[in-house]
Every structure is written in C-alpha cells, then in structure tokens.
Design an enzyme around this catalytic site. Sequence first.
Site, mmCIF file in Angstrom:
data_model
loop_
_atom_site.group_PDB
_atom_site.id
_atom_site.type_symbol
_atom_site.label_atom_id
_atom_site.label_comp_id
_atom_site.label_asym_id
_atom_site.label_seq_id
_atom_site.Cartn_x
_atom_site.Cartn_y
_atom_site.Cartn_z
ATOM 1 N N GLU A 11 8.259 -13.882 0.392
ATOM 2 C CA GLU A 11 8.801 -13.420 -0.793
ATOM 3 C C GLU A 11 9.891 -12.313 -0.649
ATOM 4 O OE1 GLU A 11 4.791 -13.760 -3.551
ATOM 5 O OE2 GLU A 11 4.863 -12.037 -2.275
ATOM 6 N N CYS A 57 5.546 -2.733 -4.155
ATOM 7 C CA CYS A 57 5.320 -2.336 -2.575
ATOM 8 C C CYS A 57 4.194 -2.636 -2.358
ATOM 9 C CB CYS A 57 5.545 -0.841 -2.413
ATOM 10 S SG CYS A 57 7.324 -0.183 -2.707
HETATM 11 N N1 SAH Z 1 6.671 -2.449 7.625
HETATM 12 C C1 SAH Z 1 7.799 -1.660 6.833
HETATM 13 C C2 SAH Z 1 8.291 -1.894 5.912
HETATM 14 C C3 SAH Z 1 7.530 -2.756 4.668
HETATM 15 S S1 SAH Z 1 6.422 -1.816 3.558
HETATM 16 C C4 SAH Z 1 6.962 -0.197 6.512
HETATM 17 O O1 SAH Z 1 5.797 0.070 6.832
HETATM 18 O O2 SAH Z 1 7.535 0.798 6.342
HETATM 19 C C5 SAH Z 1 7.590 -0.857 2.623
HETATM 20 C C6 SAH Z 1 6.616 0.184 2.148
HETATM 21 O O3 SAH Z 1 5.723 -0.069 1.039
HETATM 22 C C7 SAH Z 1 6.292 1.267 3.189
HETATM 23 O O4 SAH Z 1 6.342 2.636 2.829
HETATM 24 C C8 SAH Z 1 4.391 0.719 2.913
HETATM 25 O O5 SAH Z 1 3.879 2.036 3.214
HETATM 26 C C9 SAH Z 1 4.618 0.662 1.391
HETATM 27 N N2 SAH Z 1 3.415 0.049 0.950
HETATM 28 C C10 SAH Z 1 2.597 -0.999 1.581
HETATM 29 N N3 SAH Z 1 1.595 -1.277 0.809
HETATM 30 C C11 SAH Z 1 1.561 -0.661 -0.317
HETATM 31 C C12 SAH Z 1 0.793 -0.355 -1.451
HETATM 32 N N4 SAH Z 1 -0.348 -1.141 -1.489
HETATM 33 N N5 SAH Z 1 1.158 0.546 -2.292
HETATM 34 C C13 SAH Z 1 2.290 1.191 -2.312
HETATM 35 N N6 SAH Z 1 3.186 1.162 -1.246
HETATM 36 C C14 SAH Z 1 2.618 0.217 -0.289
#
Ligand code: SAH
Length: 407
Positions: A89, A390
Amino acid sequence: MHPVARYPEEWKESLAARGERPFRAQQIFKWIHARGVLEPEQMTDVPEALREWVRGEGVPSVAETAHVHRSLDTTRKLLLRMSDGATIETVLIPANTVNSEDADLANVDDDDDDGDDGDDGAGAPSSAESAKGNVISPMIARAGKPGGTKGQGDRVTQCISTQVGCAMGCVFCASGVAGLKRNLGAHEIVAQVILGRRALEPTEELRNIVLMGMGEPLHNYEQTARALKLLTHPMGMNLSPRRITVSTSGLVPEIARLGADFGGQIGLAVSLHAADDSTRGALMPINRKYPLAELMDGLRAYPLRKRRRIFIEYTLVAGKNDGLDEARKVSRLLRGLPVKINLIPMNPIEASSLATPPMERVYAFQQLLIDSGYTCFVRKRRGDDVAAACGQLALLGAKPKIRRPPS
Ligand code: SAH
Ligand code: SF4
C-alpha cells in the site's frame, strides 16, 4: 537488474548487447522515470521492435494498481499488486487535509529548505523549482508527453513502502506484528511513485515523498538507496532530495551510510517513542541492538544541511510512554539536537490491545515539550476511515500474530 530500477548507464549496457545505439538508453529512461510511462506502446519515439523488447524485459508488469480507497478527507490509499502477486500500500495525502496548526508529514520541509531555490515553502512552488522539474504534474504522467504543464496546484505528500511487512517487530505497528515477508526492489519502490502520480487529481502536484509506509527503509538499504537515486535522477523525476524523508526506527550504521551516500541531503525522521532504554526496548525490539546512547550519537553525526532539522516521531501509547515524566525525559534527551517533534497518538491496530491516550494527555505532553523550547506538533489522523493512517498499512490476508510488549 529489473529494467525499472536501471540507471541510464545500465540501460546503455543492456541495449549495447542488442546492438542498439546509446541514445536509446536516455529515451527509454526518460519515458519511464520523467514521464511515468510503463507501457511500451506509448513510447512513441522508440522503434516498434525495441518497444517489444522493453515489454519482454518486464517494464509494464512491474506493478499494477489493484484498488484506490478514497478517504472522506481526500487521502487516497492505493493497493498495488506486484508481479509476484504480493500486495503493498501507498498513501497520497493532500496538504489541504492538514489543519494550520499541524505541521506534520504533509509539509515536512516547510521551513527546512536550504533556501537556495528561494522557496519558503509557504505557498505555491517557486518558478525556479518548477523550472528544475522538481514539481510533478499529473499532466505529465497522464498525457505521457515530455514537458507537460508544470503544476501549481494542491500539494500532495506520498507515503511509500519499502518492504512487504517489517522485521523490526514494534508492538504498536501492524507491519511489525505481521513480520517481514520480503524486501521490495528499487523498481517496486519507484513504481509506487509512478503509479501514485496517476492517481493525482489534475489540480494536484506531488510535493514530498516520505518513506513511512510499510517496512524499515534502512533494513533494505541497497534497494532503498537505489530508489532514492532514481527518484532524484536529473534525467528522471528529478525530485529534490530535500523533499524526500526517510523514516527509521534507528538502524545506526545505516543512518551513517545514508548521510554519507547522500551528503545529508535526504531528510531524516527517527521513531523515538521513548527516552529511556527499558521503555523503548519494550516497544521497539531494535532498541536492544542500538540503544538510545548509540542512536543519539548517530543522530548528532548525521551531516544535516544547514537550517534543516531531524524529525522525531513519537507514537503515544496509553499508559506506556505518554506521561509527563516521559515528556521530561524526551526533553532532556534531545537537548541540543536540531529537531522537530511530531507526536502521533497511536492508531489502533487489530492485533493489539494497546490503546490511544486521551487527547488531554497528548496535549499535556505536547505543552511540556513546547514549554521546554521544542517545536512540537500533534499529527492529525488522516485516512483513518480507509485504514491508511500510520501503522495501519497491513498485509492483506496475513494473519497477524498477537504480540505484547514484554513487561
Ligand atoms: N519503519 C520506519 C518507517 C515506517 S513506520 C519507522 O519505524 O520509522 C512510520 C511511523 O509510523 C513510525 O514513526 C512508526 O512508529 C509509526 N507507527 C507505526 N505504527 C503506528 C500506530 N499504530 N499508530 C501510530 N503510529 C504508528
Ligand atoms: Fe517496522 Fe516501522 Fe512498524 Fe517498527 S514502526 S515495525 S520499524 S514499520
């Protein structure tokens, strides 16, 4: 090398092996990367036999858009099917869905330009930037014509994925809970942008790219770096590296590598989520490999361009990392680093009972950081109704394992 991931010089080599003239390399590269054309029959200045060969190499089958989910807030989530049937996605987030107090991923660089193109980021793209071809107009992709009208329209940020699933196992993240299925190739990372451009409205322009979708970009360093080189290639999309942000959970050696390979031009976002090793280790297993002290040293060493800041992402999980004590620790930890903090109230995911804190707690956390002198925003939830927020990007049909943070 997949043809959509080839640099012009690599096209030259494969064309030379067929006895073709070198200028064809540039022609084909431009069709794919500058104009976003993957269908050889549209490559009108390429002879028919050569078009057939391009087709046989696998250009048109790199990926297809299987479905576009439209959110009420105009965010669009594209479901793409790769040639092996894997689905991923990517999300298009128009800036008009962002409220004025919310400088989040849709305008990551708005006050962070080096200033060398005269763009203060406050309004429409500057003519200097348009002339450089950094602004992608849907007209170009749609008409498949060189030199299409440059857009002056609504700014869109595209969030792209780098892996199918993720190996990092963060407990609040749907990709982490599902685990890693496979890396994406550079061609599949770039294809998200090529196909994303086609889903833009005529008034929209692609302004920023954030590598914040599924996967840990720096855990797939080679393919991610190649994709970044293709997206910023002057003969291709020619995106400014300053408008691309790589988000990482904190792979320290690869942060250094990214800084060295791109001279600090690529924007860096780091997922912090806690300011002590025990809390962070419980939420993000990667912290056990690269604890906070190492991560902070890595961030201090990143060759950031002047006037730019590192984005600190902090997902607030109820009762885990959302107290004022934690906010104070964040303030102490980041002291002296050029940062902007984005607080992300956790988006609920199916496989976990972890919850979103009440908004009063989120705002109290933000206020403490603002009072400590930080720039700190709360990221608005966009695309929630189509599960595009996110951490919600998921593997279709994958059965997530239930995981809980070790207590
Ligand atoms: N792997 C990388 C990029 C993808 S995740 C990273 O972790 O930075 C992008 C962002 O979304 C990250 O900051 C991650 O912590 C956040 N994220 C992941 N799951 C989430 C959720 N359930 N709610 C809010 N943010 C989330
Ligand atoms: Fe992977 Fe980032 Fe999700 Fe952690 S938050 S599991 S690193 S995608």
